[in-house]
Design a protein around this motif. Structure first.
Motif, PDB file in Angstrom:
ATOM      1  N   ARG A 155       0.703  -1.789  -0.301  1.00  0.00           N
ATOM      2  CA  ARG A 155      -0.374  -0.275  -0.008  1.00  0.00           C
ATOM      3  C   ARG A 155       0.742   0.662  -0.046  1.00  0.00           C
ATOM      4  O   ARG A 155       0.214   2.380   0.256  1.00  0.00           O
ATOM      5  CB  ARG A 155      -0.842  -0.042   0.927  1.00  0.00           C
ATOM      6  N   GLY A 156       2.113   1.121  -0.264  1.00  0.00           N
ATOM      7  CA  GLY A 156       2.704   2.228  -0.258  1.00  0.00           C
ATOM      8  C   GLY A 156       3.159   2.786   1.073  1.00  0.00           C
ATOM      9  O   GLY A 156       3.816   4.272   0.847  1.00  0.00           O
ATOM     10  N   TYR A 157       3.092   2.305   2.435  1.00  0.00           N
ATOM     11  CA  TYR A 157       4.153   2.713   3.340  1.00  0.00           C
ATOM     12  C   TYR A 157       5.411   1.739   4.071  1.00  0.00           C
ATOM     13  O   TYR A 157       5.275   0.669   3.501  1.00  0.00           O
ATOM     14  CB  TYR A 157       3.337   2.822   4.233  1.00  0.00           C
ATOM     15  N   LEU A 158       5.772   2.344   5.159  1.00  0.00           N
ATOM     16  CA  LEU A 158       6.666   1.354   5.758  1.00  0.00           C
ATOM     17  C   LEU A 158       6.185   0.480   6.181  1.00  0.00           C
ATOM     18  O   LEU A 158       4.775   1.113   7.601  1.00  0.00           O
ATOM     19  CB  LEU A 158       7.606   2.800   6.546  1.00  0.00           C
ATOM     20  N   ARG A 159       6.848  -0.418   7.005  1.00  0.00           N
ATOM     21  CA  ARG A 159       6.068  -1.346   8.046  1.00  0.00           C
ATOM     22  C   ARG A 159       7.790  -1.652   8.771  1.00  0.00           C
ATOM     23  O   ARG A 159       8.932  -1.834   8.086  1.00  0.00           O
ATOM     24  CB  ARG A 159       6.189  -2.969   7.975  1.00  0.00           C
ATOM     25  N   ALA A 160       7.388  -1.747   9.917  1.00  0.00           N
ATOM     26  CA  ALA A 160       8.760  -2.247  10.839  1.00  0.00           C
ATOM     27  C   ALA A 160       9.242  -3.211  11.283  1.00  0.00           C
ATOM     28  O   ALA A 160       7.844  -3.975  11.249  1.00  0.00           O
ATOM     29  CB  ALA A 160       8.672  -0.629  12.427  1.00  0.00           C
ATOM     30  N   GLN A 161      10.078  -3.887  10.809  1.00  0.00           N
ATOM     31  CA  GLN A 161      10.803  -5.173  10.960  1.00  0.00           C
ATOM     32  C   GLN A 161      10.858  -5.409  12.698  1.00  0.00           C
ATOM     33  O   GLN A 161      11.541  -6.338  12.818  1.00  0.00           O
ATOM     34  CB  GLN A 161      11.686  -5.490  10.057  1.00  0.00           C
ATOM     35  N   LYS A 162      11.921  -4.129  13.058  1.00  0.00           N
ATOM     36  CA  LYS A 162      12.408  -4.568  14.647  1.00  0.00           C
ATOM     37  C   LYS A 162      11.495  -3.326  15.238  1.00  0.00           C
ATOM     38  O   LYS A 162      11.695  -1.755  14.766  1.00  0.00           O
ATOM     39  CB  LYS A 162      14.140  -4.128  14.466  1.00  0.00           C
ATOM     40  N   GLY A 163      11.707  -3.325  16.188  1.00  0.00           N
ATOM     41  CA  GLY A 163      10.831  -2.361  17.392  1.00  0.00           C
ATOM     42  C   GLY A 163      12.105  -0.992  18.049  1.00  0.00           C
ATOM     43  O   GLY A 163      11.456  -1.402  18.870  1.00  0.00           O
ATOM     44  N   THR A 164      12.448  -0.874  17.635  1.00  0.00           N
ATOM     45  CA  THR A 164      13.057   0.115  18.708  1.00  0.00           C
ATOM     46  C   THR A 164      12.514   1.778  18.565  1.00  0.00           C
ATOM     47  O   THR A 164      12.262   2.045  17.207  1.00  0.00           O
ATOM     48  CB  THR A 164      14.948   0.323  18.120  1.00  0.00           C
ATOM     49  N   PRO A 165      12.892   2.439  19.287  1.00  0.00           N
ATOM     50  CA  PRO A 165      11.913   3.274  19.493  1.00  0.00           C
ATOM     51  C   PRO A 165      12.520   4.529  18.178  1.00  0.00           C
ATOM     52  O   PRO A 165      11.544   4.835  17.386  1.00  0.00           O
ATOM     53  CB  PRO A 165      12.543   4.000  20.862  1.00  0.00           C
ATOM     54  N   ILE A 224      -1.743  13.572  -4.269  1.00  0.00           N
ATOM     55  CA  ILE A 224      -1.631  13.636  -5.764  1.00  0.00           C
ATOM     56  C   ILE A 224      -3.042  12.744  -5.604  1.00  0.00           C
ATOM     57  O   ILE A 224      -3.349  13.264  -6.846  1.00  0.00           O
ATOM     58  CB  ILE A 224      -0.541  12.552  -5.724  1.00  0.00           C
ATOM     59  N   ALA A 225      -3.980  12.399  -4.959  1.00  0.00           N
ATOM     60  CA  ALA A 225      -5.342  11.724  -5.509  1.00  0.00           C
ATOM     61  C   ALA A 225      -6.556  12.840  -5.906  1.00  0.00           C
ATOM     62  O   ALA A 225      -6.705  12.677  -6.390  1.00  0.00           O
ATOM     63  CB  ALA A 225      -5.876  10.641  -4.005  1.00  0.00           C
ATOM     64  N   LYS A 226      -6.005  13.959  -4.866  1.00  0.00           N
ATOM     65  CA  LYS A 226      -7.330  14.993  -4.765  1.00  0.00           C
ATOM     66  C   LYS A 226      -6.754  15.483  -6.365  1.00  0.00           C
ATOM     67  O   LYS A 226      -7.828  15.976  -7.333  1.00  0.00           O
ATOM     68  CB  LYS A 226      -6.836  16.026  -3.867  1.00  0.00           C
ATOM     69  N   GLN A 227      -5.600  15.583  -7.145  1.00  0.00           N
ATOM     70  CA  GLN A 227      -5.563  16.550  -8.418  1.00  0.00           C
ATOM     71  C   GLN A 227      -5.400  15.474  -9.231  1.00  0.00           C
ATOM     72  O   GLN A 227      -6.076  16.163 -10.240  1.00  0.00           O
ATOM     73  CB  GLN A 227      -4.092  16.491  -7.717  1.00  0.00           C
ATOM     74  N   LEU A 228      -5.570  14.146  -8.857  1.00  0.00           N
ATOM     75  CA  LEU A 228      -5.107  13.515 -10.100  1.00  0.00           C
ATOM     76  C   LEU A 228      -7.113  13.072  -9.817  1.00  0.00           C
ATOM     77  O   LEU A 228      -7.298  12.631 -11.133  1.00  0.00           O
ATOM     78  CB  LEU A 228      -5.152  12.236 -10.037  1.00  0.00           C
ATOM     79  N   LYS A 229      -8.034  13.316  -8.949  1.00  0.00           N
ATOM     80  CA  LYS A 229      -9.309  12.727  -9.129  1.00  0.00           C
ATOM     81  C   LYS A 229      -9.100  10.980  -9.641  1.00  0.00           C
ATOM     82  O   LYS A 229     -10.112  11.016  -9.602  1.00  0.00           O
ATOM     83  CB  LYS A 229      -9.904  13.617  -9.956  1.00  0.00           C
ATOM     84  N   VAL A 230      -9.088  11.023  -8.141  1.00  0.00           N
ATOM     85  CA  VAL A 230      -8.151   9.393  -8.535  1.00  0.00           C
ATOM     86  C   VAL A 230      -9.164   8.786  -6.774  1.00  0.00           C
ATOM     87  O   VAL A 230      -8.663  10.467  -5.770  1.00  0.00           O
ATOM     88  CB  VAL A 230      -7.336   7.999  -9.259  1.00  0.00           C
ATOM     89  N   GLY A 231      -9.166   7.744  -5.914  1.00  0.00           N
ATOM     90  CA  GLY A 231      -9.191   7.701  -4.220  1.00  0.00           C
ATOM     91  C   GLY A 231      -7.675   7.593  -4.391  1.00  0.00           C
ATOM     92  O   GLY A 231      -6.576   7.332  -4.606  1.00  0.00           O
ATOM     93  N   LEU A 232      -7.454   7.491  -2.770  1.00  0.00           N
ATOM     94  CA  LEU A 232      -6.612   7.506  -2.539  1.00  0.00           C
ATOM     95  C   LEU A 232      -5.983   5.895  -2.433  1.00  0.00           C
ATOM     96  O   LEU A 232      -4.912   6.324  -2.304  1.00  0.00           O
ATOM     97  CB  LEU A 232      -6.462   7.236  -0.811  1.00  0.00           C
ATOM     98  N   ASP A 233      -6.640   4.460  -2.185  1.00  0.00           N
ATOM     99  CA  ASP A 233      -6.480   3.733  -2.829  1.00  0.00           C
ATOM    100  C   ASP A 233      -5.167   3.107  -3.887  1.00  0.00           C
ATOM    101  O   ASP A 233      -4.970   2.841  -4.166  1.00  0.00           O
ATOM    102  CB  ASP A 233      -7.498   2.897  -2.512  1.00  0.00           C
ATOM    103  N   VAL A 234      -6.509   4.332  -4.740  1.00  0.00           N
ATOM    104  CA  VAL A 234      -5.340   3.899  -6.562  1.00  0.00           C
ATOM    105  C   VAL A 234      -3.288   4.382  -6.302  1.00  0.00           C
ATOM    106  O   VAL A 234      -2.982   3.990  -6.441  1.00  0.00           O
ATOM    107  CB  VAL A 234      -6.264   5.135  -7.498  1.00  0.00           C
ATOM    108  N   VAL A 235      -4.329   5.247  -5.694  1.00  0.00           N
ATOM    109  CA  VAL A 235      -2.557   5.870  -5.500  1.00  0.00           C
ATOM    110  C   VAL A 235      -1.659   5.300  -4.127  1.00  0.00           C
ATOM    111  O   VAL A 235      -0.390   4.719  -4.576  1.00  0.00           O
ATOM    112  CB  VAL A 235      -2.336   7.573  -4.633  1.00  0.00           C
ATOM    113  N   GLU A 236      -2.519   4.486  -3.344  1.00  0.00           N
ATOM    114  CA  GLU A 236      -1.155   4.102  -2.971  1.00  0.00           C
ATOM    115  C   GLU A 236      -0.519   2.649  -3.361  1.00  0.00           C
ATOM    116  O   GLU A 236       0.453   2.224  -3.144  1.00  0.00           O
ATOM    117  CB  GLU A 236      -2.062   3.745  -1.571  1.00  0.00           C
ATOM    118  N   ARG A 237      -1.842   1.887  -3.901  1.00  0.00           N
ATOM    119  CA  ARG A 237      -1.462   0.446  -4.392  1.00  0.00           C
ATOM    120  C   ARG A 237      -0.477   1.204  -6.053  1.00  0.00           C
ATOM    121  O   ARG A 237       0.553   0.047  -5.856  1.00  0.00           O
ATOM    122  CB  ARG A 237      -3.107   0.343  -5.375  1.00  0.00           C
TER     123      ARG A 237
END
Length: 100
Positions: A48-58, A78-91
């Motif tokens: 979905r275009g985001y980071l996921r922590a693999q190790k849980g340090t602060p 970007i979604a607003k400018q392109l007039k598409v859903g947030l999910d489209v941009v995330e994907r």
């Protein structure tokens, strides 16, 4: 049923440049950059275009939280400018960033 529309052409180039800059900025504030964290296996990209922590340090949690907040804000713009859903941009960014 709503049809999903991808981003293409000149619009894609514009948001890739804009997002690349936005993705780099949050990491500057920390000793650990996103690139370094990826190389060390501390974080991974999601589909979905985001980071996921693999190790849980602060430090890793702060990096992930700030980077993801900045990305979500940029994705919304970007979604607003392109007039598409947030999910489209995330994907689309998830694919571009090699998320799993």
């Amino acid at each position: 049923m709503k049809k999903q529309v991808g981003i293409s052409g000149v619009k894609r180039v514009a948001w890739v440049v804009a997002l690349t800059l936005a993705l780099l900025l949050p990491a500057v504030a920390y000793a650990l950059s996103v690139g370094e964290a990826k190389q060390k296996g501390l974080v991974a990209e999601t589909s979905r275009g985001y980071l996921r922590a693999q190790k849980g340090t602060p430090e890793v949690k702060r990096l992930v939280n700030q980077t993801n907040a900045a990305r979500k804000q940029k994705y919304r713009q970007i979604a607003k400018q392109l007039k598409v859903g947030l999910d489209v941009v995330e994907r689309d960014f998830g694919k571009k960033l090699g998320g799993r």
